[in-house]
Scaffold this motif. Sequence first.
Motif, PDB file in Angstrom:
ATOM      1  N   GLY A   1       0.744  -1.100  -0.038  1.00 46.35           N
ATOM      2  CA  GLY A   1       0.054  -0.074   0.057  1.00 46.35           C
ATOM      3  C   GLY A   1       0.853   1.414   0.106  1.00 46.35           C
ATOM      4  N   GLY A   2       2.134   1.087  -0.047  1.00 42.98           N
ATOM      5  CA  GLY A   2       3.155   2.368   0.059  1.00 42.98           C
ATOM      6  C   GLY A   2       3.738   2.721   1.427  1.00 42.98           C
ATOM      7  N   GLY A   3       4.625   3.308   1.453  1.00 39.63           N
ATOM      8  CA  GLY A   3       5.308   3.468   2.761  1.00 39.63           C
ATOM      9  C   GLY A   3       6.529   2.563   2.835  1.00 39.63           C
ATOM     10  N   TRP A   4       6.863   2.920   4.137  1.00 39.20           N
ATOM     11  CA  TRP A   4       8.029   1.927   4.626  1.00 39.20           C
ATOM     12  C   TRP A   4       7.651   1.100   5.959  1.00 39.20           C
ATOM     13  CZ3 TRP A   4      12.180   1.220   1.251  1.00 39.20           C
ATOM     14  CH2 TRP A   4      13.349   0.619   1.987  1.00 39.20           C
ATOM     15  N   ARG A   5       8.621   0.195   6.174  1.00 31.76           N
ATOM     16  CA  ARG A   5       8.007  -0.579   7.484  1.00 31.76           C
ATOM     17  C   ARG A   5       9.514  -0.957   7.954  1.00 31.76           C
ATOM     18  NH1 ARG A   5       3.301  -4.873   7.823  1.00 31.76           N
ATOM     19  NH2 ARG A   5       2.188  -2.761   8.252  1.00 31.76           N
ATOM     20  N   VAL A   6       9.700  -0.947   9.336  1.00 34.64           N
ATOM     21  CA  VAL A   6      10.533  -1.517  10.185  1.00 34.64           C
ATOM     22  C   VAL A   6       9.802  -2.324  11.212  1.00 34.64           C
ATOM     23  CG1 VAL A   6      12.681  -1.085  11.678  1.00 34.64           C
ATOM     24  CG2 VAL A   6      12.255   0.244   9.650  1.00 34.64           C
ATOM     25  N   ARG A   7      10.291  -3.710  11.164  1.00 36.65           N
ATOM     26  CA  ARG A   7       9.525  -4.741  12.070  1.00 36.65           C
ATOM     27  C   ARG A   7      10.530  -5.592  12.662  1.00 36.65           C
ATOM     28  NH1 ARG A   7       7.009  -9.690  12.220  1.00 36.65           N
ATOM     29  NH2 ARG A   7       5.023  -9.580  13.295  1.00 36.65           N
ATOM     30  N   THR A   8      10.493  -5.751  14.046  1.00 41.97           N
ATOM     31  CA  THR A   8      11.497  -6.254  14.975  1.00 41.97           C
ATOM     32  C   THR A   8      10.687  -7.186  15.783  1.00 41.97           C
ATOM     33  OG1 THR A   8      12.962  -4.497  14.900  1.00 41.97           O
ATOM     34  CG2 THR A   8      13.443  -6.042  16.579  1.00 41.97           C
ATOM     35  N   VAL A   9      11.134  -8.379  15.639  1.00 42.16           N
ATOM     36  CA  VAL A   9      10.590  -9.317  16.872  1.00 42.16           C
ATOM     37  C   VAL A   9      11.797 -10.204  17.601  1.00 42.16           C
ATOM     38  CG1 VAL A   9       9.315 -11.405  17.011  1.00 42.16           C
ATOM     39  CG2 VAL A   9       8.621  -9.767  15.252  1.00 42.16           C
ATOM     40  N   PHE A  10      11.488 -10.102  18.994  1.00 41.09           N
ATOM     41  CA  PHE A  10      12.671 -11.016  19.448  1.00 41.09           C
ATOM     42  C   PHE A  10      12.104 -11.349  20.952  1.00 41.09           C
ATOM     43  CE2 PHE A  10      12.868  -6.293  20.808  1.00 41.09           C
ATOM     44  CZ  PHE A  10      12.680  -6.204  22.207  1.00 41.09           C
ATOM     45  N   ASP A  11      12.743 -12.334  21.586  1.00 40.62           N
ATOM     46  CA  ASP A  11      12.157 -12.992  22.634  1.00 40.62           C
ATOM     47  C   ASP A  11      12.205 -12.255  23.863  1.00 40.62           C
ATOM     48  OD1 ASP A  11      11.832 -15.477  21.112  1.00 40.62           O
ATOM     49  OD2 ASP A  11      14.028 -16.040  21.446  1.00 40.62           O
ATOM     50  N   ALA A  12      11.169 -12.180  24.653  1.00 46.37           N
ATOM     51  CA  ALA A  12      11.236 -11.432  25.910  1.00 46.37           C
ATOM     52  C   ALA A  12      11.766 -12.260  26.998  1.00 46.37           C
ATOM     53  CB  ALA A  12       9.718 -11.244  26.387  1.00 46.37           C
ATOM     54  N   VAL A  13      12.306 -11.562  27.705  1.00 49.75           N
ATOM     55  CA  VAL A  13      13.268 -11.926  29.052  1.00 49.75           C
ATOM     56  C   VAL A  13      12.298 -11.810  30.197  1.00 49.75           C
ATOM     57  CG1 VAL A  13      15.065 -12.022  30.599  1.00 49.75           C
ATOM     58  CG2 VAL A  13      15.318 -11.724  28.200  1.00 49.75           C
ATOM     59  N   ARG A  14      11.925 -12.995  30.950  1.00 51.96           N
ATOM     60  CA  ARG A  14      11.026 -12.874  32.272  1.00 51.96           C
ATOM     61  C   ARG A  14      11.698 -12.618  33.293  1.00 51.96           C
ATOM     62  NH1 ARG A  14       6.796 -17.895  31.606  1.00 51.96           N
ATOM     63  NH2 ARG A  14       5.947 -16.664  33.295  1.00 51.96           N
TER      64      ARG A  14
END
Length: 456
Positions: free
Chosen positions: A415-428
């Motif tokens: 649809g246009g535009g730019w995306r920065v996506r980050t996924v990482f494990d959470a520390v409990r």
Amino acid sequence: MTQGATTTDTPGGLELPRPPGVIRRFLAAHPVVVDVTVAAVYLIPSLLGAIVLSARNPTPQEIAHLALTLVAGIALLGRRHQPAVVFALATVLLGASVFLGRDMDVVPTLIALYALAVYRSIRAAWVAFGVTAAVTVVTATVETVLVQVRAFAPLDTPAAHAGILALSFSVVAVLIGSNVGSRRRYLDALIERARQLARERDQQAEIAAAAERSRIAREMHDIVSHSLTVMITLADGSARLVDSAARSEGGVAREDDAPTPLDRSAETMRLVAETGRGALADMRRLLGVLRDGDGDAAREPQPGVAELGDLVETFRAAGLPVRITVSGTPPDDVGQQLTVYRVVQEGLTNVLRYASTATAVRVVIVFQPGSVIITVDDDAALHPEAAQGSGRGLVGLRERVGLYGGTLEAGPRPGGGWRVRTVFDAVRGRSDAEAGTPAPARPAPAIPDHTLEETL
């Protein structure tokens, strides 16, 4: 265009140009075969004709012509590496062939002129053409004079016609060689420049990764040193409390001087404090070298989720229409909170740098029990300089996110535009992980209402 570069030997998988067609690629990959073929195409018919004429009329002129033809044909094998030498021998044959009772043998000269233009320079080819023209004119003039005084037998082709024909073919050879040589050198320069850019790209990535590792090491040094300092202080305080408790109870040393449980507890806490001090000193020595270039760096608490509000306000003050959505419970880990802060900071910085015309920028942070998801979107139609950036920020983020087994993706969004996506494990937290229960709810970070949509 003869060119030996292909995409198989390029650095970093960079796609480089190569000659079109199977035949051209084969010829470029087998230069010796080409040189032998060129020499054979000239030498075999010339030698056969000279041998037949020498057998029929074994005069010194025919034998000399046969020897010169053989030398010139063998010299053609070195046209790539020694075109000037080949041209000199070909010129000797060109001038001598007229006086040996033959027409001008111009074929080796044409091959030599082409080789000079391709493997040396266009200037060298035109200088050689001037020499060829001078030799041709002088030879034709002398031959004409000898014919007029009847001191020399006329050739099959008149000298003037033979000279004009030789010069015409020589001009064509130089022009073709100049065209091929120019394209060859231009393509060589492009490929070399592409290789240089690929090396610089890899070097810049390594420099950015090293710089980010140094930065992470400095930040982790501050975090770990803070934690160790707290542990040491608590251990010292506990030891003093044990000593105070023992004195307040009025305890008397036993006759066998055996340590009491309180004494053993105090000694244990002192040992814990001493071990912590040693660990802190060792860590500072090991990481100190990474901080040599940052001696004047600001030493202050590292930012976290709570500072996102100030960060967003900074970008909004710069004219960026940012809206942020935070859902879930942020992790207790200071390092992960710092990672969240850095990802949002880098994403908004890139938007401000490459998409200042964006009318909507949205940051979505989702804290899940086992992972953290951060998305930074903008609606800018074009990112004209995004592909030309240094990429250091994204390289550093990948290094940082990789510490928690995460991934980072950056590119155009549907649809246009730019995306920065980050996924990482959470520390409990330790107690939460042992109990198998989620961490207790924490208050949301202090972000102004007009920039925050919370779904907690």
